[in-house]
Design a protein around this motif. Structure first.
Motif, short mmCIF file in Angstrom:
data_model
loop_
_atom_site.label_atom_id
_atom_site.label_comp_id
_atom_site.label_asym_id
_atom_site.label_seq_id
_atom_site.Cartn_x
_atom_site.Cartn_y
_atom_site.Cartn_z
N ALA A 50 48.31 29.96 28.49
CA ALA A 50 48.58 29.78 29.92
C ALA A 50 48.37 31.11 30.64
N LEU A 51 47.55 31.08 31.67
CA LEU A 51 47.24 32.29 32.44
C LEU A 51 47.67 32.19 33.89
N HIS A 52 48.26 31.07 34.27
CA HIS A 52 48.60 30.84 35.67
C HIS A 52 49.79 31.66 36.14
N HIS A 53 50.46 32.38 35.24
CA HIS A 53 51.64 33.15 35.61
C HIS A 53 51.30 34.45 36.34
N HIS A 54 50.05 34.86 36.35
CA HIS A 54 49.68 36.18 36.86
C HIS A 54 50.09 36.37 38.32
N ARG A 55 50.36 37.62 38.66
CA ARG A 55 50.64 38.03 40.03
C ARG A 55 49.85 39.29 40.32
N ALA A 56 48.54 39.19 40.31
CA ALA A 56 47.70 40.37 40.55
C ALA A 56 47.74 40.78 42.02
N ASP A 57 47.83 39.83 42.93
CA ASP A 57 47.91 40.07 44.37
C ASP A 57 46.89 41.10 44.83
N ASP A 58 47.35 42.19 45.48
CA ASP A 58 46.44 43.19 46.04
C ASP A 58 46.19 44.36 45.10
N GLY A 59 46.75 44.35 43.92
CA GLY A 59 46.60 45.46 42.97
C GLY A 59 45.16 45.81 42.66
N PRO A 60 44.31 44.83 42.32
CA PRO A 60 42.91 45.17 42.03
C PRO A 60 42.19 45.79 43.23
N ALA A 61 42.48 45.33 44.42
CA ALA A 61 41.83 45.89 45.61
C ALA A 61 42.27 47.33 45.83
N TYR A 62 43.57 47.62 45.68
CA TYR A 62 44.05 48.98 45.85
C TYR A 62 43.44 49.91 44.82
N LEU A 63 43.39 49.48 43.56
CA LEU A 63 42.80 50.31 42.52
C LEU A 63 41.31 50.53 42.75
N THR A 64 40.62 49.49 43.22
CA THR A 64 39.19 49.63 43.51
C THR A 64 38.95 50.66 44.60
N ILE A 65 39.72 50.58 45.67
CA ILE A 65 39.59 51.55 46.76
C ILE A 65 39.89 52.96 46.26
N LEU A 66 40.93 53.09 45.45
CA LEU A 66 41.31 54.40 44.92
C LEU A 66 40.19 55.00 44.07
N ILE A 67 39.65 54.20 43.17
CA ILE A 67 38.61 54.71 42.26
C ILE A 67 37.31 54.99 43.01
N VAL A 68 36.88 54.06 43.85
CA VAL A 68 35.63 54.26 44.59
C VAL A 68 35.75 55.47 45.52
#
Length: 130
Positions: A50-68
């Protein structure tokens, strides 16, 4: 049968992060984690985790902006100081670079965040409903 706490302790974080970065199921490593560009599947089609429990929300976007931002800003300064290209050329090259790098990193960082939550038993991945 192992309890939920023992199952979570057996989950290694780094292998799960690598599987998530590759956009694969953090449990089996073979099933696709995403059904679209950023849509996480409800269950792994291979191991049925089951993978539906995730709560990624805005985390990937913040990390992308930080790294780029941290990669492209110094590179912009180095290119400008070294070769002094025309402003439109400089803008075009770095706009394409920023967009391309962002599009590459975003789904991989989302996979890594979901895998991290899975490995640590966060948000219901550990068997509880919290």
């Amino acid at each position: 049968m192992a309890s939920a706490d023992e199952t979570i302790e057996a989950r290694a974080t780094w292998p799960a992060l690598i599987k998530g970065w590759r956009r694969r199921c953090p449990n089996c490593g073979t099933g696709p984690l995403l059904s679209g560009y950023l849509k996480v599947r409800d269950r792994c089609p291979v191991c049925r985790e089951a993978l539906h429990h995730h709560r990624a929300d805005d985390g990937p976007a913040y990390l992308t902006i930080l790294i780029v931002g941290h990669l492209m800003a110094p590179l912009l300064l180095i290119v400008f100081e070294t070769w002094r290209p025309e402003p439109l050329v400089l803008f075009t090259i770095f706009a394409v670079g920023c967009i391309g790098l962002s599009l590459y990193l975003l789904p991989r960082l989302k996979g890594a965040i979901v895998a991290f939550q899975w490995a640590r038993g966060m948000h219901g991945f550990g068997g509880d409903t919290t």
